[in-house]
Write a protein that holds these residues in place. Structure first.
Motif, PDB file in Angstrom:
ATOM      1  N   LYS A  83       0.828  -1.207   0.000  1.00 42.11           N
ATOM      2  CA  LYS A  83       0.000   0.000   0.000  1.00 42.11           C
ATOM      3  C   LYS A  83       0.863   1.258   0.000  1.00 42.11           C
ATOM      4  O   LYS A  83       0.604   2.211  -0.735  1.00 42.11           O
ATOM      5  N   GLY A  84       1.923   1.261   0.804  1.00 39.40           N
ATOM      6  CA  GLY A  84       2.840   2.398   0.826  1.00 39.40           C
ATOM      7  C   GLY A  84       3.547   2.578  -0.506  1.00 39.40           C
ATOM      8  O   GLY A  84       3.708   3.694  -0.995  1.00 39.40           O
ATOM      9  N   ALA A  85       3.971   1.465  -1.112  1.00 36.54           N
ATOM     10  CA  ALA A  85       4.653   1.533  -2.408  1.00 36.54           C
ATOM     11  C   ALA A  85       3.712   2.042  -3.497  1.00 36.54           C
ATOM     12  O   ALA A  85       4.116   2.822  -4.366  1.00 36.54           O
ATOM     13  N   LEU A  86       2.458   1.621  -3.441  1.00 38.07           N
ATOM     14  CA  LEU A  86       1.484   2.092  -4.423  1.00 38.07           C
ATOM     15  C   LEU A  86       1.216   3.585  -4.245  1.00 38.07           C
ATOM     16  O   LEU A  86       1.144   4.327  -5.228  1.00 38.07           O
ATOM     17  N   ALA A  87       1.100   4.038  -3.009  1.00 38.48           N
ATOM     18  CA  ALA A  87       0.904   5.473  -2.748  1.00 38.48           C
ATOM     19  C   ALA A  87       2.095   6.270  -3.269  1.00 38.48           C
ATOM     20  O   ALA A  87       1.932   7.321  -3.891  1.00 38.48           O
ATOM     21  N   TYR A  88       3.295   5.759  -3.037  1.00 38.18           N
ATOM     22  CA  TYR A  88       4.518   6.413  -3.537  1.00 38.18           C
ATOM     23  C   TYR A  88       4.488   6.481  -5.062  1.00 38.18           C
ATOM     24  O   TYR A  88       4.743   7.541  -5.644  1.00 38.18           O
ATOM     25  N   ALA A  89       4.188   5.358  -5.717  1.00 40.98           N
ATOM     26  CA  ALA A  89       4.198   5.300  -7.177  1.00 40.98           C
ATOM     27  C   ALA A  89       3.150   6.236  -7.784  1.00 40.98           C
ATOM     28  O   ALA A  89       3.427   6.954  -8.750  1.00 40.98           O
ATOM     29  N   PHE A  90       1.945   6.242  -7.233  1.00 38.50           N
ATOM     30  CA  PHE A  90       0.896   7.128  -7.749  1.00 38.50           C
ATOM     31  C   PHE A  90       1.279   8.591  -7.543  1.00 38.50           C
ATOM     32  O   PHE A  90       1.124   9.415  -8.448  1.00 38.50           O
ATOM     33  N   THR A  91       1.775   8.937  -6.362  1.00 38.83           N
ATOM     34  CA  THR A  91       2.134  10.325  -6.083  1.00 38.83           C
ATOM     35  C   THR A  91       3.268  10.782  -6.990  1.00 38.83           C
ATOM     36  O   THR A  91       3.230  11.887  -7.545  1.00 38.83           O
ATOM     37  N   TYR A  92       4.267   9.948  -7.178  1.00 42.07           N
ATOM     38  CA  TYR A  92       5.387  10.277  -8.062  1.00 42.07           C
ATOM     39  C   TYR A  92       4.884  10.469  -9.496  1.00 42.07           C
ATOM     40  O   TYR A  92       5.266  11.420 -10.182  1.00 42.07           O
ATOM     41  N   SER A  93       4.003   9.579  -9.942  1.00 48.85           N
ATOM     42  CA  SER A  93       3.466   9.656 -11.305  1.00 48.85           C
ATOM     43  C   SER A  93       2.607  10.897 -11.507  1.00 48.85           C
ATOM     44  O   SER A  93       2.655  11.528 -12.567  1.00 48.85           O
ATOM     45  N   ILE A  94       1.839  11.247 -10.503  1.00 52.08           N
ATOM     46  CA  ILE A  94       1.032  12.466 -10.587  1.00 52.08           C
ATOM     47  C   ILE A  94       1.950  13.678 -10.706  1.00 52.08           C
ATOM     48  O   ILE A  94       1.715  14.577 -11.514  1.00 52.08           O
ATOM     49  N   GLY A  95       3.013  13.711  -9.901  1.00 52.58           N
ATOM     50  CA  GLY A  95       3.978  14.809  -9.983  1.00 52.58           C
ATOM     51  C   GLY A  95       4.634  14.897 -11.348  1.00 52.58           C
ATOM     52  O   GLY A  95       4.786  15.986 -11.912  1.00 52.58           O
ATOM     53  N   GLU A  96       5.024  13.756 -11.909  1.00 54.32           N
ATOM     54  CA  GLU A  96       5.614  13.741 -13.257  1.00 54.32           C
ATOM     55  C   GLU A  96       4.629  14.255 -14.300  1.00 54.32           C
ATOM     56  O   GLU A  96       4.999  15.025 -15.192  1.00 54.32           O
ATOM     57  N   ALA A  97       3.389  13.831 -14.187  1.00 54.83           N
ATOM     58  CA  ALA A  97       2.372  14.256 -15.149  1.00 54.83           C
ATOM     59  C   ALA A  97       2.124  15.761 -15.061  1.00 54.83           C
ATOM     60  O   ALA A  97       2.020  16.449 -16.079  1.00 54.83           O
ATOM     61  N   ILE A  98       2.041  16.265 -13.856  1.00 54.76           N
ATOM     62  CA  ILE A  98       1.828  17.706 -13.672  1.00 54.76           C
ATOM     63  C   ILE A  98       3.011  18.484 -14.232  1.00 54.76           C
ATOM     64  O   ILE A  98       2.841  19.477 -14.939  1.00 54.76           O
ATOM     65  N   PHE A  99       4.224  18.023 -13.924  1.00 57.68           N
ATOM     66  CA  PHE A  99       5.421  18.701 -14.428  1.00 57.68           C
ATOM     67  C   PHE A  99       5.461  18.686 -15.953  1.00 57.68           C
ATOM     68  O   PHE A  99       5.747  19.714 -16.580  1.00 57.68           O
ATOM     69  N   ALA A 100       5.168  17.541 -16.569  1.00 53.40           N
ATOM     70  CA  ALA A 100       5.169  17.440 -18.034  1.00 53.40           C
ATOM     71  C   ALA A 100       4.121  18.371 -18.647  1.00 53.40           C
ATOM     72  O   ALA A 100       4.379  19.028 -19.657  1.00 53.40           O
ATOM     73  N   PHE A 112       0.699   6.788 -19.998  1.00 54.82           N
ATOM     74  CA  PHE A 112       1.737   7.521 -19.263  1.00 54.82           C
ATOM     75  C   PHE A 112       1.700   7.128 -17.788  1.00 54.82           C
ATOM     76  O   PHE A 112       2.727   6.800 -17.189  1.00 54.82           O
ATOM     77  N   PHE A 113       0.499   7.142 -17.204  1.00 60.72           N
ATOM     78  CA  PHE A 113       0.362   6.800 -15.785  1.00 60.72           C
ATOM     79  C   PHE A 113       0.695   5.334 -15.529  1.00 60.72           C
ATOM     80  O   PHE A 113       1.384   5.010 -14.574  1.00 60.72           O
ATOM     81  N   ARG A 114       0.199   4.453 -16.375  1.00 60.21           N
ATOM     82  CA  ARG A 114       0.467   3.018 -16.193  1.00 60.21           C
ATOM     83  C   ARG A 114       1.971   2.742 -16.192  1.00 60.21           C
ATOM     84  O   ARG A 114       2.486   2.083 -15.294  1.00 60.21           O
ATOM     85  N   ASP A 115       2.669   3.268 -17.190  1.00 63.74           N
ATOM     86  CA  ASP A 115       4.115   3.039 -17.289  1.00 63.74           C
ATOM     87  C   ASP A 115       4.864   3.674 -16.123  1.00 63.74           C
ATOM     88  O   ASP A 115       5.783   3.077 -15.562  1.00 63.74           O
ATOM     89  N   SER A 116       4.476   4.873 -15.751  1.00 64.17           N
ATOM     90  CA  SER A 116       5.140   5.577 -14.663  1.00 64.17           C
ATOM     91  C   SER A 116       4.902   4.877 -13.332  1.00 64.17           C
ATOM     92  O   SER A 116       5.820   4.728 -12.522  1.00 64.17           O
ATOM     93  N   ILE A 117       3.695   4.426 -13.091  1.00 64.83           N
ATOM     94  CA  ILE A 117       3.370   3.735 -11.840  1.00 64.83           C
ATOM     95  C   ILE A 117       4.155   2.432 -11.751  1.00 64.83           C
ATOM     96  O   ILE A 117       4.730   2.117 -10.709  1.00 64.83           O
ATOM     97  N   ARG A 118       4.212   1.691 -12.836  1.00 58.46           N
ATOM     98  CA  ARG A 118       4.987   0.441 -12.831  1.00 58.46           C
ATOM     99  C   ARG A 118       6.463   0.716 -12.566  1.00 58.46           C
ATOM    100  O   ARG A 118       7.119  -0.039 -11.843  1.00 58.46           O
ATOM    101  N   GLU A 119       6.978   1.779 -13.149  1.00 63.16           N
ATOM    102  CA  GLU A 119       8.385   2.124 -12.974  1.00 63.16           C
ATOM    103  C   GLU A 119       8.699   2.488 -11.527  1.00 63.16           C
ATOM    104  O   GLU A 119       9.722   2.081 -10.979  1.00 63.16           O
ATOM    105  N   HIS A 120       7.825   3.249 -10.896  1.00 65.44           N
ATOM    106  CA  HIS A 120       8.108   3.762  -9.559  1.00 65.44           C
ATOM    107  C   HIS A 120       7.630   2.852  -8.433  1.00 65.44           C
ATOM    108  O   HIS A 120       8.007   3.052  -7.284  1.00 65.44           O
ATOM    109  N   TYR A 121       6.832   1.846  -8.747  1.00 65.34           N
ATOM    110  CA  TYR A 121       6.343   0.940  -7.709  1.00 65.34           C
ATOM    111  C   TYR A 121       7.498   0.182  -7.056  1.00 65.34           C
ATOM    112  O   TYR A 121       7.543   0.054  -5.823  1.00 65.34           O
ATOM    113  N   GLU A 122       8.417  -0.319  -7.845  1.00 65.56           N
ATOM    114  CA  GLU A 122       9.558  -1.074  -7.292  1.00 65.56           C
ATOM    115  C   GLU A 122      10.401  -0.200  -6.367  1.00 65.56           C
ATOM    116  O   GLU A 122      10.853  -0.648  -5.314  1.00 65.56           O
ATOM    117  N   GLU A 123      10.619   1.054  -6.768  1.00 61.94           N
ATOM    118  CA  GLU A 123      11.354   1.986  -5.915  1.00 61.94           C
ATOM    119  C   GLU A 123      10.588   2.218  -4.611  1.00 61.94           C
ATOM    120  O   GLU A 123      11.184   2.282  -3.527  1.00 61.94           O
TER     121      GLU A 123
END
Length: 139
Positions: A83-100, A112-123
């Motif tokens: 749950k924490g990793a998913l929250a991190y991945a979604f928040t990071y992806s939202i930030g990337e999307a807003i910045f872009a 964009f969100f699917r790929d970004s969330i998958r990328e940041h979930y492991e982190e």
């Protein structure tokens, strides 16, 4: 934490968990939105950021419902980490999307969100594991 252990207490704890997750994450993500807009050199005027706010709220609700209904039901430690990793991945992806969107006027879509969330979930899993392991060593 209470929803990681099944029982009748979940009738009370599930609604509170959903509300707290959505409100806390959404407020932090809203703050992040205004900070990105301001740091990008634009004046922060909330009504001008309505498209970004709409994306943010939609993704925040999707993240909250996904985390609470699916991942939050895993056993105690695994549920907290996922749950924490998913929250991190979604928040990071939202930030990337807003910045872009703000910086490059790049339109973002579900891919964009699917790929970004998958990328940041492991982190996020690594970060949350470190937090959980650190806290368990303290106690």
């Amino acid at each position: 934490m209470p929803n990681t252990v099944p029982g009748p207490h979940q009738l009370v704890s599930i609604p509170f968990e959903g509300i707290s997750d959505c409100i806390i994450l959404s407020l932090n993500e809203m703050k992040m939105l205004f900070e990105i807009v301001g740091l990008s050199g634009y004046t922060v005027v909330p009504y001008r950021q309505l498209p970004e706010i709409g994306v943010l709220m939609g993704m925040a609700l999707l993240a909250q419902s996904t985390a609470t209904s699916i991942i939050g039901k895993l056993p105690t430690r695994a549920g907290m980490v996922a749950k924490g990793a998913l929250a991190y991945a979604f928040t990071y992806s939202i930030g990337e999307a807003i910045f872009a969107y703000v910086s490059y006027q790049q339109r973002v879509n579900g891919c964009f969100f699917r790929d970004s969330i998958r990328e940041h979930y492991e982190e996020g899993v690594k970060i949350v594991n470190n937090i959980v392991n650190h806290k368990s060593e303290t106690f």
